[in-house]
Design an enzyme around this catalytic site. Sequence first.
Site, PDB file in Angstrom:
ATOM      1  N   ASP A   1      -0.727  -9.042  31.920  1.00 38.68           N
ATOM      2  CA  ASP A   1      -0.937 -10.219  32.757  1.00 38.68           C
ATOM      3  C   ASP A   1       0.351 -11.040  32.752  1.00 38.68           C
ATOM      4  OD1 ASP A   1      -1.753 -13.275  32.931  1.00 38.68           O
ATOM      5  OD2 ASP A   1      -3.370 -12.147  33.884  1.00 38.68           O
TER       6      ASP A   1
ATOM      7  N   HIS B   1      -8.586 -13.941  34.567  1.00 44.86           N
ATOM      8  CA  HIS B   1      -7.547 -12.964  34.239  1.00 44.86           C
ATOM      9  C   HIS B   1      -8.129 -11.730  33.543  1.00 44.86           C
ATOM     10  CE1 HIS B   1      -4.064 -15.548  35.255  1.00 44.86           C
ATOM     11  NE2 HIS B   1      -4.961 -16.495  35.056  1.00 44.86           N
TER      12      HIS B   1
END
Length: 445
Positions: free
Chosen positions: A93, A15
Site C-alpha cells: 500500500d 486499504h
Amino acid sequence: MKNTIILYPTNGWGHLVPMVELGKFITTHHHTTLSIKILLPSPPNTATLQYIAAVSATAPSMTFHHLSPSQHLLYALQSLISQSSKPKAFILDFFNHSATDVTKLLNIPTYFYFPNAASCVAVFLYTPTLHHNTKNGYTHSNYNDMLRHIPGLPPLSPEDMPEPLLDRRSRSYESFVNMSMKMRKANGIIVNTFSKLENKALLTLENGGCVLERHDPRVFCVGPLVSNVGFANNDDGGCLSWLDSQPSGAVVFLSFGSYGRFSKVQLREIAVALERSGRRFLWVVRDPIGYERRELSLEELLPKGFLERTKERGMVVKNWAPQVKVLSHNSVGGFVTHCGWNSVMEAVSWGVPMVAWPLYAEQRLNKVVMVEEMKVALPLKENEDGFVRAAELEGRVRELMDSEKGRGKEIRERVLGARNDAVAALGHSGSSRVALDELVELWTQ
C-alpha cells in the site's frame, strides 16, 4: 511448487479490503501457480479477525501473517524467505512506502497498489515535478498555474488537492514527496480502476507524461475490484427488506464512509433537504463530530418529527449498512457519496449515478475527476466553510433522480455505460484480466 506473492496493506478498511480483493483476483485466475501471503502491519482487532475468517473460508490460497509491534519487516521477510523460496513480488500500500528500503535490500521486485483513481496516481507521480519546479521560486500564483496543467487531469485548484500537499513546511508534505519519488522507482503500479473509465489519465501514465526521468513504472489497471464479504454480526437494520418494498430505481442512498461525520447542524440540514425533496431515501447516519464518546439516538440527532413525517418513503439507519448489497439493489437509483474510491467503484459496478460530496483525503480530487472526466456524478456546492445548504442538496437529489433531460439524464446514461465497461474489463480477455496476466507473466518468468 507455487510461487509466492506478498501483499502488505496498511491499517483501515479502505486499504485492507481492496488489498485483499486484489489477492482474491490474483488467486481466482492463477491459483495453480501463485499463493498469496498478506502481512498485516499490526495486531488485528476483533472486527478485522472476523473479516479475515470470512475471507479465509472462501479463499484458501491466501494466508494472513500478523507482524507483532516489535517485529521488523526485514526480519519477517527474511524468516519467510528461509522457510520457502524468495517471493516473486512484494505489493505494498502506498502508505507503507518506507518498506521499499527493505525490499530493495532483499532484491524483491516491488509494486505499489493504489485503491484510488488513476488520476490520483498521476498527481502523486507528478508531485516531485511540482515540488522541484516551485522549490526556489514558490508563489501561490505559479503553484496554482501548475495545478491547472498536470498531465492527464482536468484543471485543478489547491482546494482539490489532498491536504498534506498544501503545506510545504509540514512533515506530511515531505512524506508525500518521498513516497512519490519511491513510486517512480517501483517495478510497477497496480490501480483499482479500468481503462475506459479513466482513459485520459491512463494514456498519460502509459506515455510517461507524469514522470520526466528515464525510469517510468508500468501501470496495471485491474479493477473494478469490489468486496462482497460481509460480517456475520452486522445487522443491516432491516434496510434490505425495506428496499425490497420500494419501486425500482426510486431510492437515493446516502452514506459517507467509515470516517464520514458531520456536525449536528449539518445533519439537520440534510434531513430538511430529504424531507423537502419528496424522494424516497435510505440514509446512514453516524454520530456527529464531538459526540464520539456518547452515542446519540436518531431522535436526538434529527429534526423533531422528521422520522415520523418521512416514514412512508424514507429509512434512516445508524452507523452502518451493507453498502454493496444496497447499491446492487434494484430499488436504488442514486447515491450521495463522500467520493471514497472504493464507494465510487461499487457504484460504477452497479450502474448507480452519484452526487459528489467529498469530505477528506483525496476525495476532492476524486470529485473533480468524477464530474469533469468520468461524468458519473453531479457536484455539490459548499459554502466557504464547507457547509452544504438544504436547498443545494435538495436540488441535486431532484436533478439526479428526476430529470428527463440535462445533466441528470446524461449522468444516469453515462454510469450505465460505465457499468457495462466494468463488466467487460473483468471478463475473459477484458482489459483488467489482460493486465493481470501480464503481471503474472512478469512474476513467473
